[in-house]
Write a protein that holds these residues in place. Structure first.
Motif, PDB file in Angstrom:
ATOM      1  N   SER A  22      59.746  25.603  28.594  1.00  0.00           N
ATOM      2  CA  SER A  22      58.799  25.606  29.702  1.00  0.00           C
ATOM      3  C   SER A  22      58.636  27.029  30.241  1.00  0.00           C
ATOM      4  O   SER A  22      59.511  27.884  30.058  1.00  0.00           O
ATOM      5  N   PRO A  23      57.516  27.309  30.921  1.00  0.00           N
ATOM      6  CA  PRO A  23      57.319  28.645  31.507  1.00  0.00           C
ATOM      7  C   PRO A  23      58.434  29.039  32.470  1.00  0.00           C
ATOM      8  O   PRO A  23      58.763  30.223  32.591  1.00  0.00           O
ATOM      9  N   MET A  24      59.026  28.062  33.167  1.00  0.00           N
ATOM     10  CA  MET A  24      60.114  28.370  34.095  1.00  0.00           C
ATOM     11  C   MET A  24      61.322  28.968  33.364  1.00  0.00           C
ATOM     12  O   MET A  24      61.994  29.862  33.881  1.00  0.00           O
ATOM     13  N   ILE A  25      61.589  28.499  32.151  1.00  0.00           N
ATOM     14  CA  ILE A  25      62.702  29.043  31.372  1.00  0.00           C
ATOM     15  C   ILE A  25      62.457  30.519  31.078  1.00  0.00           C
ATOM     16  O   ILE A  25      63.354  31.363  31.225  1.00  0.00           O
ATOM     17  N   TYR A  26      61.239  30.836  30.673  1.00  0.00           N
ATOM     18  CA  TYR A  26      60.918  32.240  30.385  1.00  0.00           C
ATOM     19  C   TYR A  26      60.994  33.092  31.648  1.00  0.00           C
ATOM     20  O   TYR A  26      61.436  34.255  31.600  1.00  0.00           O
ATOM     21  N   LEU A  29      64.633  33.751  32.339  1.00  0.00           N
ATOM     22  CA  LEU A  29      65.153  34.730  31.383  1.00  0.00           C
ATOM     23  C   LEU A  29      64.719  36.141  31.761  1.00  0.00           C
ATOM     24  O   LEU A  29      65.504  37.101  31.629  1.00  0.00           O
ATOM     25  N   ALA A  30      63.475  36.284  32.236  1.00  0.00           N
ATOM     26  CA  ALA A  30      62.998  37.603  32.663  1.00  0.00           C
ATOM     27  C   ALA A  30      63.791  38.105  33.867  1.00  0.00           C
ATOM     28  O   ALA A  30      64.152  39.295  33.940  1.00  0.00           O
ATOM     29  N   ILE A  31      64.082  37.214  34.815  1.00  0.00           N
ATOM     30  CA  ILE A  31      64.883  37.594  35.983  1.00  0.00           C
ATOM     31  C   ILE A  31      66.278  38.008  35.552  1.00  0.00           C
ATOM     32  O   ILE A  31      66.835  39.021  36.030  1.00  0.00           O
ATOM     33  N   ALA A  32      66.875  37.259  34.626  1.00  0.00           N
ATOM     34  CA  ALA A  32      68.215  37.593  34.141  1.00  0.00           C
ATOM     35  C   ALA A  32      68.220  38.945  33.439  1.00  0.00           C
ATOM     36  O   ALA A  32      69.147  39.756  33.616  1.00  0.00           O
ATOM     37  N   LEU A  34      66.199  41.469  34.001  1.00  0.00           N
ATOM     38  CA  LEU A  34      66.060  42.520  35.012  1.00  0.00           C
ATOM     39  C   LEU A  34      67.373  42.731  35.755  1.00  0.00           C
ATOM     40  O   LEU A  34      67.722  43.865  36.115  1.00  0.00           O
ATOM     41  N   LEU A  35      68.121  41.672  35.991  1.00  0.00           N
ATOM     42  CA  LEU A  35      69.440  41.796  36.629  1.00  0.00           C
ATOM     43  C   LEU A  35      70.375  42.644  35.772  1.00  0.00           C
ATOM     44  O   LEU A  35      71.117  43.501  36.293  1.00  0.00           O
ATOM     45  N   VAL A  36      70.359  42.414  34.468  1.00  0.00           N
ATOM     46  CA  VAL A  36      71.213  43.191  33.569  1.00  0.00           C
ATOM     47  C   VAL A  36      70.804  44.659  33.576  1.00  0.00           C
ATOM     48  O   VAL A  36      71.657  45.562  33.656  1.00  0.00           O
ATOM     49  N   VAL A  37      69.501  44.925  33.500  1.00  0.00           N
ATOM     50  CA  VAL A  37      69.015  46.303  33.517  1.00  0.00           C
ATOM     51  C   VAL A  37      69.384  46.976  34.836  1.00  0.00           C
ATOM     52  O   VAL A  37      69.798  48.142  34.867  1.00  0.00           O
ATOM     53  N   SER A  38      69.266  46.252  35.928  1.00  0.00           N
ATOM     54  CA  SER A  38      69.629  46.793  37.233  1.00  0.00           C
ATOM     55  C   SER A  38      71.114  47.133  37.296  1.00  0.00           C
ATOM     56  O   SER A  38      71.506  48.177  37.834  1.00  0.00           O
ATOM     57  N   LEU A  39      71.935  46.252  36.731  1.00  0.00           N
ATOM     58  CA  LEU A  39      73.373  46.515  36.700  1.00  0.00           C
ATOM     59  C   LEU A  39      73.686  47.764  35.885  1.00  0.00           C
ATOM     60  O   LEU A  39      74.506  48.608  36.301  1.00  0.00           O
ATOM     61  N   VAL A  40      73.028  47.916  34.735  1.00  0.00           N
ATOM     62  CA  VAL A  40      73.243  49.104  33.908  1.00  0.00           C
ATOM     63  C   VAL A  40      72.788  50.360  34.647  1.00  0.00           C
ATOM     64  O   VAL A  40      73.445  51.412  34.570  1.00  0.00           O
ATOM     65  N   ARG A  41      71.694  50.269  35.379  1.00  0.00           N
ATOM     66  CA  ARG A  41      71.233  51.421  36.165  1.00  0.00           C
ATOM     67  C   ARG A  41      72.282  51.848  37.180  1.00  0.00           C
ATOM     68  O   ARG A  41      72.555  53.046  37.347  1.00  0.00           O
ATOM     69  N   VAL A  42      72.873  50.877  37.853  1.00  0.00           N
ATOM     70  CA  VAL A  42      73.887  51.190  38.857  1.00  0.00           C
ATOM     71  C   VAL A  42      75.129  51.798  38.210  1.00  0.00           C
ATOM     72  O   VAL A  42      75.703  52.779  38.707  1.00  0.00           O
ATOM     73  N   LEU A  43      75.536  51.257  37.074  1.00  0.00           N
ATOM     74  CA  LEU A  43      76.750  51.733  36.411  1.00  0.00           C
ATOM     75  C   LEU A  43      76.578  53.126  35.816  1.00  0.00           C
ATOM     76  O   LEU A  43      77.519  53.925  35.821  1.00  0.00           O
ATOM     77  N   PHE A 196      68.683  45.463  42.209  1.00  0.00           N
ATOM     78  CA  PHE A 196      67.677  44.480  41.816  1.00  0.00           C
ATOM     79  C   PHE A 196      66.370  44.607  42.606  1.00  0.00           C
ATOM     80  O   PHE A 196      65.291  44.625  42.020  1.00  0.00           O
ATOM     81  N   VAL A 197      66.438  44.693  43.936  1.00  0.00           N
ATOM     82  CA  VAL A 197      65.223  44.722  44.747  1.00  0.00           C
ATOM     83  C   VAL A 197      64.404  45.971  44.430  1.00  0.00           C
ATOM     84  O   VAL A 197      63.187  45.899  44.208  1.00  0.00           O
ATOM     85  N   SER A 198      65.066  47.122  44.400  1.00  0.00           N
ATOM     86  CA  SER A 198      64.354  48.362  44.078  1.00  0.00           C
ATOM     87  C   SER A 198      63.877  48.371  42.627  1.00  0.00           C
ATOM     88  O   SER A 198      62.814  48.918  42.312  1.00  0.00           O
ATOM     89  N   ASP A 199      64.661  47.755  41.758  1.00  0.00           N
ATOM     90  CA  ASP A 199      64.258  47.679  40.348  1.00  0.00           C
ATOM     91  C   ASP A 199      63.017  46.808  40.197  1.00  0.00           C
ATOM     92  O   ASP A 199      62.102  47.142  39.431  1.00  0.00           O
ATOM     93  N   LEU A 200      62.978  45.700  40.909  1.00  0.00           N
ATOM     94  CA  LEU A 200      61.801  44.832  40.880  1.00  0.00           C
ATOM     95  C   LEU A 200      60.587  45.552  41.456  1.00  0.00           C
ATOM     96  O   LEU A 200      59.470  45.447  40.925  1.00  0.00           O
ATOM     97  N   ALA A 201      60.814  46.324  42.517  1.00  0.00           N
ATOM     98  CA  ALA A 201      59.712  47.084  43.116  1.00  0.00           C
ATOM     99  C   ALA A 201      59.178  48.131  42.142  1.00  0.00           C
ATOM    100  O   ALA A 201      57.962  48.332  42.021  1.00  0.00           O
ATOM    101  N   GLY A 202      60.088  48.800  41.435  1.00  0.00           N
ATOM    102  CA  GLY A 202      59.657  49.783  40.444  1.00  0.00           C
ATOM    103  C   GLY A 202      58.858  49.147  39.324  1.00  0.00           C
ATOM    104  O   GLY A 202      57.844  49.694  38.869  1.00  0.00           O
ATOM    105  N   LEU A 203      59.304  47.963  38.893  1.00  0.00           N
ATOM    106  CA  LEU A 203      58.582  47.250  37.846  1.00  0.00           C
ATOM    107  C   LEU A 203      57.171  46.877  38.300  1.00  0.00           C
ATOM    108  O   LEU A 203      56.177  47.136  37.602  1.00  0.00           O
ATOM    109  N   LEU A 204      57.072  46.299  39.492  1.00  0.00           N
ATOM    110  CA  LEU A 204      55.767  45.873  40.000  1.00  0.00           C
ATOM    111  C   LEU A 204      54.854  47.069  40.282  1.00  0.00           C
ATOM    112  O   LEU A 204      53.647  47.009  40.035  1.00  0.00           O
TER     113      LEU A 204
END
Length: 418
Positions: A22-26, A29-32, A34-43, A196-204
């Motif tokens: 379903s679209p919700m699954i995708y 997955l996109a949110i997950a 972005l969370l991983v990318v955000s974590l890598v950015r912080v680290l 995450f919040v700033s990463d989402l803002a950068g993406l948008l």
């Protein structure tokens, strides 16, 4: 002949479709991801991983790849392999350079589409009418196009102001659009560097600021392709030509006509991708496509011959290409991100009982993480190759159980039995 009758006839020769997520699954997955990318950015402290500049550059780099993949989808859904996408993109870049320099970018884009469609038409004549092997025809187009465009470039551009033997005079860009008021708000949030919040803002912000009208056109074409091929009688008949052409023919479908339409459309989309590449670069240059037609084919296979999957594969290349433009530090951080992604992929493949692929992904993922931990930078010689290496590695290991069009690559002759 009704579309429902054709569907019944074709489904008798095709395996039942798999259940789609379903679209919700995708979305989750996109949110997950972005969370991983955000974590890598912080680290790692690599702020460029999710900056709006990186996202904008990734979008620009992804569009020609995405259109090449979409071009391959049209052709191969009709049963014809189009390995000549690279050559058709080359024709598109030259058309944009020749006409864009003299009559503006939109004329250049239209010329690129026409020349790409011409390349597709040649491929259709060779494969559909004369039964030439699809690979041979595609390779011939890919080999002939650069030589032809280089000859014409020397003929038309050598004495032109700003031109040369291997490049056109400058081309103006098409207009860009920005959502009013949103860019500044998202920019303020992005600068806070919040998890995450700033990463989402950068993406948008990267997706809504200074976006080319050609990019928006590409997005529309993806939605239009999904609708036409999967929601209309025309699309059903076209796809039936790639699944069971004899069954389709017995129900009144003109298989040759639909194959010609699909391959010509394929060439037009590839030409559009090449034209966008030239307009975005402000001129035509020899060797400008740089293998993007082949990467587009890889993204098409990764996407299981579906528009959404093609877009995801192209986005991966665009992102890694944007990262290498950000320098060695950004590519070094990408090592950790890629290592984590491969370990996650290994778990997914393990759950699917694909033990060999899971083992390979685990080993490579661990090696990338160790490479990141034991070094401070990536050798400069590898930075420029990073987009190709990362894209092909992930696409090859992440490829799901593929559903290849049944009649792909085979010659169809009227009146012959299946």
């Amino acid at each position: 002949m009704s579309a429902s009758g054709l569907a019944v006839g074709v489904q008798e020769t095709v395996a039942p479709p798999r259940r789609r997520a379903s679209p919700m699954i995708y979305f989750l997955l996109a949110i997950a991801a972005l969370l991983v990318v955000s974590l890598v950015r912080v680290l790692t402290g690599a702020g460029n991983l999710t900056s709006s500049g990186t996202v904008a550059a990734a979008l620009t780099a992804a569009v020609p790849i995405a259109l090449a993949g979409l071009a391959g989808l049209w052709s191969e859904r009709a049963g014809v392999i189009n390995i000549g996408l690279e050559g058709m993109m080359v024709l598109g870049t030259f058309g944009a350079g020749l006409f864009g320099w003299q009559w503006g970018p939109w004329a250049g884009v239209l010329a690129g589409v026409v020349l790409g469609a011409f390349g597709g038409l040649i491929h259709a004549i060779a494969t559909v009418t004369f039964g030439v092997d699809h690979i041979i025809s595609g390779v011939a187009i890919t080999l002939a196009a650069p030589g032809l465009t280089l000859f014409l470039a020397k003929l038309y551009f050598t004495d032109a102001p700003g031109g040369g033997q291997k490049q056109s005079p400058p081309i103006e860009d098409v207009p860009h659009v920005t959502i009013p008021g949103l860019s500044s708000v998202l920019g303020d949030i992005e600068q806070q560097q919040w998890f995450f919040v700033s990463d989402l803002a950068g993406l948008l912000r990267g997706l809504t600021t200074d976006v080319s009208l050609l990019t928006l056109l590409a997005v529309v074409l993806f939605f239009a392709t999904a609708y036409v091929l999967w929601r209309t009688a025309f699309g059903l008949r076209l796809r039936s030509c790639g699944e069971a052409p004899h069954a389709a023919e017995s129900l009144g479908v003109n298989v040759y006509k639909y194959k010609y339409a699909a391959i010509t459309m394929s060439g037009a989309l590839a030409g559009l991708g090449g034209a966008i590449l030239a307009v975005a670069s402000s001129q035509f240059r020899d060797g400008q496509t740089g293998g993007r037609g082949y990467i587009g084919l890889a993204s098409m296979i990764f996407g299981n011959w579906r528009p959404g999957g093609v877009a995801a594969g192209a986005g991966l290349f665009g992102y890694t290409d944007a990262m290498q433009l950000r320098g060695e530090g950004a590519v070094h951080a990408l090592l950790l991100l890629l290592g984590i992604a491969l370990l996650v992929l290994a778990v997914v493949q393990l759950r699917a009982k694909r033990y060999v692929v899971a083992g390979v992904a685990t080993v490579i993922g661990v090696l990338f993480i160790l490479w990141f931990a034991l070094t401070d930078q990536v050798p400069p010689e590898l930075v420029s190759a990073a987009p190709y290496v990362v894209t092909l590695l992930v696409l090859s290991l992440a490829a799901q159980r593929l559903r290849v069009p049944k009649w792909i690559g085979r010659t169809h002759r009227r009146g012959e039995g299946g």
